[in-house]
Design a protein around this motif. Structure first.
Motif, short mmCIF file in Angstrom:
data_model
loop_
_atom_site.label_atom_id
_atom_site.label_comp_id
_atom_site.label_asym_id
_atom_site.label_seq_id
_atom_site.Cartn_x
_atom_site.Cartn_y
_atom_site.Cartn_z
N ILE A 79 -12.09 -0.92 -6.36
CA ILE A 79 -11.31 -2.16 -6.43
C ILE A 79 -11.40 -2.78 -7.82
O ILE A 79 -12.49 -2.87 -8.40
N ALA A 137 -7.51 4.04 -3.31
CA ALA A 137 -8.10 4.61 -2.11
C ALA A 137 -7.95 6.13 -2.12
O ALA A 137 -6.85 6.65 -1.93
N HIS A 149 -7.42 -2.34 2.82
CA HIS A 149 -6.47 -3.08 2.00
C HIS A 149 -6.31 -4.51 2.54
O HIS A 149 -6.34 -5.49 1.78
N GLU A 150 -6.18 -4.62 3.86
CA GLU A 150 -6.03 -5.93 4.48
C GLU A 150 -7.33 -6.72 4.45
O GLU A 150 -7.35 -7.93 4.17
N LEU A 183 -6.00 -7.28 -0.72
CA LEU A 183 -5.49 -6.75 -1.98
C LEU A 183 -3.99 -6.92 -2.10
O LEU A 183 -3.25 -6.88 -1.10
N ILE A 189 0.87 -1.17 0.00
CA ILE A 189 0.00 0.00 0.00
C ILE A 189 0.91 1.22 0.00
O ILE A 189 1.82 1.33 0.83
N THR A 220 -2.42 -1.38 -3.27
CA THR A 220 -3.39 -0.29 -3.15
C THR A 220 -2.66 1.03 -3.29
O THR A 220 -1.62 1.25 -2.65
N ALA A 254 -7.65 3.26 5.13
CA ALA A 254 -7.31 2.63 3.85
C ALA A 254 -6.48 1.37 4.06
O ALA A 254 -6.68 0.35 3.38
N ARG A 255 -5.55 1.41 5.02
CA ARG A 255 -4.74 0.22 5.30
C ARG A 255 -5.61 -0.92 5.80
O ARG A 255 -5.44 -2.08 5.39
N CYS A 271 -13.43 4.45 7.16
CA CYS A 271 -13.10 3.60 6.00
C CYS A 271 -14.42 3.17 5.35
O CYS A 271 -14.97 2.12 5.69
N LEU A 302 -12.91 3.24 -1.57
CA LEU A 302 -11.95 2.33 -2.18
C LEU A 302 -12.56 1.71 -3.43
O LEU A 302 -13.51 0.93 -3.35
N GLY A 326 -6.37 -1.90 -5.49
CA GLY A 326 -7.32 -0.91 -5.03
C GLY A 326 -6.83 0.51 -5.23
O GLY A 326 -5.62 0.76 -5.31
#
Length: 307
Positions: free
Chosen positions: A156, A165, A180-181, A185, A2, A188, A176-177, A148, A154, A163
């Motif tokens: 995708i 973001a 992502h998890e 993904l 990311i 990102t 965003a993190r 979030c 986001l 992604g």
């Protein structure tokens, strides 16, 4: 990975094969606009929202029924009742999402910025549908402090597992993190939205993993928009400011050949945009959503995808 580094992201994204998962959803759910009204908290950072006297609850319900019927030619559609205490619930994609990570499904609940929308995340019926009916394990982000707002913030590419973001009041870097998890993904890209933009999916759509609709003036740094267009070349499609304002980027492909948007958005499409979508293998399908769009979102915002 990311990152805010565009070059690094592009290098990683171009190495990822389009085999991370299905490019389009296998079903979707909507939430009906019962109690449809202006939510003042949401209006504080959504410039697309109309004044209270422009809200037409009856019109929004009629449009929503037509939307359900129309989308069902692409995928099975489930509709949940609305709730007058959650007037923004017509846009469930910000709150609920699903993913497949290593082909294992999961459900995700996001953390909304505004309390009026945080109520949506606690709906027992939608949670039970995801965890009991679909039997998807739940990743619940709703109780942590970082905004979030899922597939509003986001965008995708499910085929590649990447992604985009856009950061704003509705999604910070930590949020965003976490997304992502949660979505599993591979890469990102983080970037700032232009001032006045609240969600990435108003200025960017990735269609079935092979095309992108991009509104450059929705990005704080135009170079980010340019990079996304280049990544999806020859099907990176640049939209004008007028097309963006009409919600043309708030579109979705629910199957491999159709792109869905509101009738207002379709009417705004310039001939080169229509031709570019056809070249990418998409026919344009639309539904009148003028009443629903008074709430500051459009067709894509109404659709929570089931993968």
């Amino acid at each position: 990975m990311i990152t805010r580094d565009v070059a690094r992201f592009l290098e990683a994204a171009r190495e990822l094969m389009p085999d991370a998962g299905a490019a389009t959803a296998r079903a979707a759910f909507l939430v009906m606009p019962e109690g449809f009204a202006r939510a003042e908290q949401s209006a504080s950072d959504n410039r697309y929202m109309a004044d209270a006297d422009a809200f037409d609850a009856g019109g929004a319900l009629a449009e929503h029924r037509a939307l359900q019927a129309a989308l069902s030619i692409s995928v099975p559609i489930v509709a949940f009742p609305g709730d007058p205490h959650t007037p923004d619930a017509t846009f469930p994609n910000n709150v609920f999402a699903t993913a497949r990570v290593d082909d294992v499904p999961r459900a995700i609940v996001g953390r909304m910025r505004h309390p009026v929308r945080q109520r949506e995340s606690q709906r027992a019926d939608i949670r039970a549908f995801l965890t009991d009916v679909l039997a998807y394990p739940l990743v619940d982000l709703s109780t942590q402090p970082h905004a979030c707002e899922l597939t509003g913030a986001l965008v995708i590419d499910r085929a590649r597992g990447i992604g985009f973001a856009g950061l704003s009041e509705r999604c910070d870097e930590e949020g965003a993190r976490l997304m992502h998890e949660a979505f599993g993904l591979g890469a990102t890209l983080l970037f700032d939205l232009a001032p006045g933009e609240y969600h990435t999916n108003v200025v960017l759509a990735v269609l079935a993993g092979r095309a992108a609709l991009v509104v450059p003036n929705g990005f704080a740094d135009p170079a980010v928009a340019d990079a996304i267009v280049a990544l999806y070349a020859p099907h990176g499609i640049v939209l004008s400011a007028d097309e963006g304002t009409a919600f043309a980027a708030n579109a979705i492909a629910l199957d491999a050949t159709r792109v869905w948007m509101s009738a207002r958005a379709e009417a705004a499409l310039a001939p080169p945009t229509r031709a570019a979508l056809a070249d990418a293998g998409f026919s344009v399908h639309s539904v009148p959503l003028d009443a629903i769009e008074a709430a500051g979102g459009s067709l894509r915002c109404c659709v929570a995808e089931i993968f």
